[in-house]
Design a protein around this motif. Structure first.
Motif, PDB file in Angstrom:
ATOM      1  N   PHE A   4       0.830  -1.207   0.000  1.00 15.40           N
ATOM      2  CA  PHE A   4       0.000   0.000   0.000  1.00 15.40           C
ATOM      3  C   PHE A   4       0.867   1.261   0.000  1.00 15.40           C
ATOM      4  O   PHE A   4       0.617   2.192  -0.771  1.00 15.40           O
ATOM      5  N   LEU A   5       1.895   1.296   0.845  1.00  8.05           N
ATOM      6  CA  LEU A   5       2.777   2.464   0.859  1.00  8.05           C
ATOM      7  C   LEU A   5       3.460   2.653  -0.494  1.00  8.05           C
ATOM      8  O   LEU A   5       3.632   3.786  -0.951  1.00  8.05           O
ATOM      9  N   HIS A   6       3.827   1.570  -1.132  1.00  9.28           N
ATOM     10  CA  HIS A   6       4.420   1.646  -2.466  1.00  9.28           C
ATOM     11  C   HIS A   6       3.442   2.299  -3.443  1.00  9.28           C
ATOM     12  O   HIS A   6       3.831   3.184  -4.233  1.00  9.28           O
ATOM     13  N   THR A   7       2.187   1.903  -3.383  1.00  9.60           N
ATOM     14  CA  THR A   7       1.150   2.501  -4.235  1.00  9.60           C
ATOM     15  C   THR A   7       1.033   3.996  -3.967  1.00  9.60           C
ATOM     16  O   THR A   7       0.954   4.801  -4.901  1.00  9.60           O
ATOM     17  N   HIS A  62       3.361   5.976  -2.560  1.00  9.19           N
ATOM     18  CA  HIS A  62       4.605   6.648  -2.987  1.00  9.19           C
ATOM     19  C   HIS A  62       4.566   6.933  -4.483  1.00  9.19           C
ATOM     20  O   HIS A  62       4.942   8.032  -4.919  1.00  9.19           O
ATOM     21  N   ARG A  63       4.103   5.952  -5.262  1.00 11.41           N
ATOM     22  CA  ARG A  63       4.028   6.140  -6.713  1.00 11.41           C
ATOM     23  C   ARG A  63       3.041   7.243  -7.082  1.00 11.41           C
ATOM     24  O   ARG A  63       3.148   7.843  -8.154  1.00 11.41           O
ATOM     25  N   ALA A  64       2.088   7.516  -6.199  1.00 11.12           N
ATOM     26  CA  ALA A  64       1.111   8.586  -6.444  1.00 11.12           C
ATOM     27  C   ALA A  64       1.586   9.929  -5.881  1.00 11.12           C
ATOM     28  O   ALA A  64       0.832  10.897  -5.874  1.00 11.12           O
ATOM     29  N   GLY A  65       2.825   9.976  -5.384  1.00  9.13           N
ATOM     30  CA  GLY A  65       3.390  11.235  -4.920  1.00  9.13           C
ATOM     31  C   GLY A  65       3.285  11.499  -3.438  1.00  9.13           C
ATOM     32  O   GLY A  65       3.614  12.589  -2.969  1.00  9.13           O
ATOM     33  N   TRP A  66       2.858  10.539  -2.664  1.00  6.29           N
ATOM     34  CA  TRP A  66       2.723  10.701  -1.217  1.00  6.29           C
ATOM     35  C   TRP A  66       4.031  10.354  -0.520  1.00  6.29           C
ATOM     36  O   TRP A  66       4.765   9.475  -0.955  1.00  6.29           O
ATOM     37  N   PHE A  67       4.293  11.039   0.589  1.00  7.75           N
ATOM     38  CA  PHE A  67       5.389  10.652   1.471  1.00  7.75           C
ATOM     39  C   PHE A  67       4.775   9.772   2.550  1.00  7.75           C
ATOM     40  O   PHE A  67       3.813  10.175   3.213  1.00  7.75           O
ATOM     41  N   GLY A  68       5.293   8.580   2.721  1.00  7.25           N
ATOM     42  CA  GLY A  68       4.685   7.651   3.664  1.00  7.25           C
ATOM     43  C   GLY A  68       5.640   7.073   4.667  1.00  7.25           C
ATOM     44  O   GLY A  68       6.831   6.899   4.402  1.00  7.25           O
ATOM     45  N   VAL A  69       5.082   6.782   5.832  1.00  4.50           N
ATOM     46  CA  VAL A  69       5.789   6.077   6.890  1.00  4.50           C
ATOM     47  C   VAL A  69       4.960   4.849   7.220  1.00  4.50           C
ATOM     48  O   VAL A  69       3.739   4.937   7.370  1.00  4.50           O
ATOM     49  N   GLY A  70       5.617   3.708   7.313  1.00  2.00           N
ATOM     50  CA  GLY A  70       4.934   2.475   7.670  1.00  2.00           C
ATOM     51  C   GLY A  70       5.340   2.005   9.048  1.00  2.00           C
ATOM     52  O   GLY A  70       6.508   2.127   9.433  1.00  2.00           O
ATOM     53  N   LEU A  71       4.370   1.503   9.791  1.00  2.84           N
ATOM     54  CA  LEU A  71       4.631   0.851  11.073  1.00  2.84           C
ATOM     55  C   LEU A  71       4.197  -0.598  10.944  1.00  2.84           C
ATOM     56  O   LEU A  71       3.084  -0.878  10.494  1.00  2.84           O
ATOM     57  N   GLU A  72       5.057  -1.510  11.316  1.00  2.00           N
ATOM     58  CA  GLU A  72       4.767  -2.941  11.168  1.00  2.00           C
ATOM     59  C   GLU A  72       5.439  -3.707  12.309  1.00  2.00           C
ATOM     60  O   GLU A  72       6.653  -3.573  12.507  1.00  2.00           O
ATOM     61  N   PRO A  73       4.671  -4.519  13.052  1.00  2.00           N
ATOM     62  CA  PRO A  73       5.274  -5.253  14.167  1.00  2.00           C
ATOM     63  C   PRO A  73       6.188  -6.402  13.740  1.00  2.00           C
ATOM     64  O   PRO A  73       7.120  -6.738  14.459  1.00  2.00           O
ATOM     65  N   ASP A  74       5.963  -6.969  12.579  1.00  2.00           N
ATOM     66  CA  ASP A  74       6.699  -8.159  12.177  1.00  2.00           C
ATOM     67  C   ASP A  74       7.994  -7.796  11.452  1.00  2.00           C
ATOM     68  O   ASP A  74       7.967  -7.161  10.397  1.00  2.00           O
ATOM     69  N   GLU A  75       9.114  -8.217  12.008  1.00  2.00           N
ATOM     70  CA  GLU A  75      10.421  -7.887  11.439  1.00  2.00           C
ATOM     71  C   GLU A  75      10.593  -8.453  10.027  1.00  2.00           C
ATOM     72  O   GLU A  75      11.145  -7.791   9.142  1.00  2.00           O
ATOM     73  N   THR A  76      10.108  -9.665   9.791  1.00  2.00           N
ATOM     74  CA  THR A  76      10.233 -10.278   8.469  1.00  2.00           C
ATOM     75  C   THR A  76       9.466  -9.472   7.428  1.00  2.00           C
ATOM     76  O   THR A  76       9.957  -9.243   6.317  1.00  2.00           O
ATOM     77  N   ALA A 100       9.406  -5.448   2.951  1.00  2.00           N
ATOM     78  CA  ALA A 100       9.053  -4.115   2.450  1.00  2.00           C
ATOM     79  C   ALA A 100      10.304  -3.404   1.941  1.00  2.00           C
ATOM     80  O   ALA A 100      10.275  -2.742   0.896  1.00  2.00           O
ATOM     81  N   LYS A 101      11.392  -3.548   2.663  1.00  2.00           N
ATOM     82  CA  LYS A 101      12.669  -2.939   2.246  1.00  2.00           C
ATOM     83  C   LYS A 101      13.162  -3.565   0.947  1.00  2.00           C
ATOM     84  O   LYS A 101      13.547  -2.865   0.012  1.00  2.00           O
ATOM     85  N   ASN A 102      13.114  -4.898   0.881  1.00  2.00           N
ATOM     86  CA  ASN A 102      13.614  -5.601  -0.306  1.00  2.00           C
ATOM     87  C   ASN A 102      12.726  -5.414  -1.524  1.00  2.00           C
ATOM     88  O   ASN A 102      13.226  -5.267  -2.640  1.00  2.00           O
ATOM     89  N   LEU A 103      11.415  -5.430  -1.334  1.00  2.00           N
ATOM     90  CA  LEU A 103      10.487  -5.329  -2.461  1.00  2.00           C
ATOM     91  C   LEU A 103      10.334  -3.904  -2.986  1.00  2.00           C
ATOM     92  O   LEU A 103      10.261  -3.682  -4.193  1.00  2.00           O
ATOM     93  N   TYR A 104      10.229  -2.930  -2.057  1.00  2.21           N
ATOM     94  CA  TYR A 104       9.846  -1.576  -2.462  1.00  2.21           C
ATOM     95  C   TYR A 104      10.771  -0.478  -1.936  1.00  2.21           C
ATOM     96  O   TYR A 104      10.465   0.701  -2.079  1.00  2.21           O
ATOM     97  N   ASP A 105      11.857  -0.863  -1.288  1.00  2.00           N
ATOM     98  CA  ASP A 105      12.764   0.094  -0.664  1.00  2.00           C
ATOM     99  C   ASP A 105      12.029   0.972   0.353  1.00  2.00           C
ATOM    100  O   ASP A 105      12.288   2.171   0.472  1.00  2.00           O
ATOM    101  N   ILE A 106      11.122   0.355   1.092  1.00  2.00           N
ATOM    102  CA  ILE A 106      10.374   1.034   2.148  1.00  2.00           C
ATOM    103  C   ILE A 106      10.941   0.581   3.479  1.00  2.00           C
ATOM    104  O   ILE A 106      11.012  -0.613   3.766  1.00  2.00           O
ATOM    105  N   LYS A 107      11.359   1.556   4.290  1.00  2.00           N
ATOM    106  CA  LYS A 107      11.899   1.240   5.609  1.00  2.00           C
ATOM    107  C   LYS A 107      10.781   1.418   6.634  1.00  2.00           C
ATOM    108  O   LYS A 107      10.610   2.489   7.213  1.00  2.00           O
ATOM    109  N   ALA A 108      10.000   0.357   6.822  1.00  2.00           N
ATOM    110  CA  ALA A 108       8.937   0.393   7.827  1.00  2.00           C
ATOM    111  C   ALA A 108       9.573   0.313   9.216  1.00  2.00           C
ATOM    112  O   ALA A 108      10.599  -0.332   9.417  1.00  2.00           O
ATOM    113  N   LEU A 109       8.928   0.985  10.153  1.00  2.00           N
ATOM    114  CA  LEU A 109       9.412   1.031  11.537  1.00  2.00           C
ATOM    115  C   LEU A 109       8.639   0.038  12.392  1.00  2.00           C
ATOM    116  O   LEU A 109       7.498  -0.301  12.077  1.00  2.00           O
ATOM    117  N   PRO A 110       9.216  -0.396  13.507  1.00  2.00           N
ATOM    118  CA  PRO A 110       8.450  -1.232  14.442  1.00  2.00           C
ATOM    119  C   PRO A 110       7.223  -0.467  14.948  1.00  2.00           C
ATOM    120  O   PRO A 110       7.254   0.759  15.088  1.00  2.00           O
TER     121      PRO A 110
END
Length: 182
Positions: free
Chosen positions: A113-116, A118-132, A137-147
């Motif tokens: 969703f954040l990738h979608t 970002h492509r639409a011009g939004w600045f996004g921050v993701g929070l995700e409990p699961d480290e994997t 997210a980092k590997n697929l979309y270069d998104i650095k989600a936070l805990p």
């Protein structure tokens, strides 16, 4: 385990077991779903405590964290997800009447969703409990989600939109969580 004597949303003691639901993805366990007669909330009763819940999300079959395309169901999920991601983006645009801004996506999973956004011009921050999932997210979309715990360290008023797609049912301290989002 957390056993509620009162509704976690409205505080009413007028609650009763409504049905049970089985976790077919990971544990195979059944959980009682309780209904509040005052506000009609349905919630999981005897839910694992926050420090024990993580094991229920560790599975290659939990697609929100694995992003797997193995099997017919998962391939279908990815096709449907492409449409729903566009729908969510348009929903935000129509509700907020802005095309771009700052978005906080809580429970960001593998970042689709954040990738979608970002492509639409939004600045996004993701929070995700699961480290994997954060790593994917980092590997697929270069998104650095936070805990998820970083929610309590983000600046107030820092986002135009906060999304929680399929998240509230996983929150342990619901009232505190909602007050932080406000």
């Amino acid at each position: 385990m957390i056993t509620y004597k009162n509704c976690p949303v409205c505080g009413s003691g007028d609650i009763h077991v409504s049905f049970s639901a089985q976790d077919h993805t990971v544990s195979g366990e059944s959980f009682m779903i309780t209904k509040c007669n005052s506000c009609t909330l349905l919630f999981t009763q005897d839910v694992p405590a926050q420090e024990h819940i993580g094991k229920y999300y560790v599975s290659e079959n939990y697609i929100s964290h694995s992003d797997t395309q193995t099997g017919v169901i998962n391939k279908l999920y990815h096709r449907v997800r492409k449409r729903t991601l566009a729908g969510k983006k348009n929903l935000i645009k129509n509700i907020k009447c802005i095309k771009q801004g700052r978005i906080l996506d809580i429970g960001s999973g593998t970042g689709a969703f954040l990738h979608t956004m970002h492509r639409a011009g939004w600045f996004g921050v993701g929070l995700e409990p699961d480290e994997t999932a954060r790593e994917r997210a980092k590997n697929l979309y270069d998104i650095k989600a936070l805990p998820s715990s970083e929610l309590y360290h983000l600046p107030a008023g820092g986002f135009d939109v906060i999304t929680l797609w399929h998240v509230l049912e996983h929150v342990h301290e619901l009232q505190y969580y909602i007050s932080r989002l406000k």
